[in-house]
Write an enzyme that holds these catalytic residues in place. Sequence first.
Site, PDB file in Angstrom:
ATOM      1  N   HIS A  64      -0.371  10.897  35.005  1.00 15.80           N
ATOM      2  CA  HIS A  64      -0.345  12.338  35.138  1.00 15.80           C
ATOM      3  C   HIS A  64      -0.753  12.635  36.576  1.00 15.80           C
ATOM      4  CE1 HIS A  64      -1.304  12.197  30.640  1.00 15.80           C
ATOM      5  NE2 HIS A  64      -0.068  12.656  30.751  1.00 15.80           N
ATOM      6  N   ASP A 122      -4.371  12.254  37.059  1.00 14.30           N
ATOM      7  CA  ASP A 122      -4.893  10.889  36.976  1.00 14.30           C
ATOM      8  C   ASP A 122      -4.977  10.295  38.371  1.00 14.30           C
ATOM      9  OD1 ASP A 122      -5.059  10.667  34.122  1.00 14.30           O
ATOM     10  OD2 ASP A 122      -2.897  10.314  34.041  1.00 14.30           O
TER      11      ASP A 122
END
Length: 343
Positions: A48, A51
């Site tokens: 993501h 992340d």
Amino acid sequence: MSKFKFSVGPWNVHEGADAFGPGIRSSIPFEEKVKKFKEIGFSAVQFHDDDAVPDINDLSEDQIRIEASEVKKLLDKYGMKAEFVAPRLWMDKYTDDGGFTSNSKKDREHALWRTYRSIDIAKELGCDKMVLWLAREGTLCYESKDPVKSINRLKDAINKMLDYDKKIKVLIEPKPNEPIDRSFIPTMGHVMGLSAVTTDPSRVGGLLESAHTVLAGLDPANEIAFGLSMDKLWGVHLNDQNGARYDQDKVFGSENLRQAFNQVKVLIENDYGSNGEYIGLDVKAMRTQKIEDCYCHLNNSLEIVKLLEEKVAKFDYGFQKKCIEDRNYEKLEMYVMELLLKK
């Protein structure tokens, strides 16, 4: 040895929180996860946007690129690749009502800003794929959005992504519901339809998740086959699901072994991976697992894929052909069951 390359996301090793309870395991540092993923047998990490770059909304475009470049160095350290980057719009405070289909022009603009940053991060990480899980692109109250206008807004947003970067590929991950009640893009067929009306359909494809297909009441192997038939299956998330409940992300093959076999079989038969595609294992540890055992679900899913590859290698296509010619499908079905159940 598997014929496939495998990917995994950092969220697949989590603290054990669910909708009804908090986390019960300590957080594991990102680098420690990457190191362990490599040891287990994964070749790539799924991301993501946050992340790779935490607190993305608070950073400038240059700061985002710099932080992403540091993550690339960490991946290189362990010989890992980045498979894709996905904007985590469903967790963003500005996209409570959806991102690209929000009734708020300001929220739609923010969704695009964050998506452009995901493309920037993908470039820094050395990958050309961005995944759109359209989690809140639908309705909780049907009458709250114009469905035709909403789907056109999705199309227009994707066209802007394609225009922003001429090399990026957009992979749409369909899901029929959750967290919203009705999704605008619930199946692989909807993905193909939306792809076809974009400005560059050659750069818009699909990522199929087993559990999402089960939630839609469809067969994962057939959804995989549909994407493959269009040359549009650019990613898969293999996992399992016990019926039309909440999204469970169970160990691949743990609920329906025959269904898992057919997913592996259709991928092998159609040479999935020959263009660099990965098999993603989007599975989550049971809440009850202790922290020292919180990678077991990944090991188990990898092992099941490999065992099913061995079963596919033993599949007697000549026997299948004879059964089809004789229309003796009972015999063929029993053959498949014996293949799966016998050593």
